[in-house]
Design an enzyme around this catalytic site. Structure first.
Site, PDB file in Angstrom:
ATOM      1  N   THR A   1      10.768  10.737 -48.876  1.00  0.00           N
ATOM      2  CA  THR A   1      10.386  10.256 -48.304  1.00  0.00           C
ATOM      3  C   THR A   1       9.553  11.061 -47.207  1.00  0.00           C
ATOM      4  O   THR A   1       9.002   9.974 -46.134  1.00  0.00           O
ATOM      5  CB  THR A   1      11.165   9.432 -47.780  1.00  0.00           C
ATOM      6  OG1 THR A   1      11.242   9.141 -47.236  1.00  0.00           O
ATOM      7  CG2 THR A   1      11.292   8.515 -49.877  1.00  0.00           C
TER       8      THR A   1
ATOM      9  N   ALA B   1      18.888  18.721 -56.313  1.00  0.00           N
ATOM     10  CA  ALA B   1      18.694  18.142 -56.972  1.00  0.00           C
ATOM     11  C   ALA B   1      19.066  16.678 -57.428  1.00  0.00           C
ATOM     12  O   ALA B   1      19.897  16.084 -56.474  1.00  0.00           O
ATOM     13  CB  ALA B   1      19.610  18.755 -58.816  1.00  0.00           C
TER      14      ALA B   1
ATOM     15  N   HIS C   1       0.224   1.323 -56.925  1.00  0.00           N
ATOM     16  CA  HIS C   1      -0.500  -0.455 -57.225  1.00  0.00           C
ATOM     17  C   HIS C   1      -0.552  -0.897 -55.848  1.00  0.00           C
ATOM     18  O   HIS C   1       0.118  -0.229 -54.953  1.00  0.00           O
ATOM     19  CB  HIS C   1       0.772  -1.019 -57.873  1.00  0.00           C
ATOM     20  CG  HIS C   1       1.878  -0.663 -57.003  1.00  0.00           C
ATOM     21  ND1 HIS C   1       2.916  -1.544 -56.378  1.00  0.00           N
ATOM     22  CD2 HIS C   1       2.705   0.008 -58.071  1.00  0.00           C
ATOM     23  CE1 HIS C   1       3.848  -1.242 -56.508  1.00  0.00           C
ATOM     24  NE2 HIS C   1       4.261  -0.043 -57.461  1.00  0.00           N
TER      25      HIS C   1
END
Length: 109
Positions: free
Chosen positions: A89, A84, A36
């Site tokens: 990023t 985990a 978005h």
């Protein structure tokens, strides 16, 4: 507004590049898009051409732990391990163990 059909199309904008001998734990999610617009005004107006995308590349012999999220534009170099529940990023160099939110280097393999 992003419809269900558009969301499905946006889920994989770029072909995913996954190398050989890659192990993915259950629930691993790989995203190559923001899904978005970031701007509230663009979202209100339904402007979708500003949605950012970037391919994800996972090289050979990588192990990615369960429930890890890998975000757009990330490359995970060979022989690396992602703990985990991590949120990746940024690029992960070869032969390193990364974990956390955001993921960071813990040590070398």
């Amino acid at each position: 507004m992003v419809t269900k059909e558009l969301s499905r199309k946006l889920l994989r904008v770029h072909p995913q590049c996954i190398g050989s001998n890659v192990l993915l734990g259950s629930g691993v999610r790989i995203f190559d898009t923001d899904f978005h617009p970031i701007s509230a005004n663009d979202r209100k107006k339904g402007i979708l051409d500003c949605i950012k995308t970037a391919p994800v590349k996972i090289e050979d012999n990588v192990f990615i732990g369960t429930d890890t999220i890998i975000l757009k534009g990330v490359t995970i170099d060979p022989n690396s391990v992602i703990g985990a529940g991590s949120v990746v990023t940024t690029n992960v160099p070869s032969n390193e163990i990364w974990a956390g939110n955001p993921a960071h280097k813990l040590k070398e393999v």
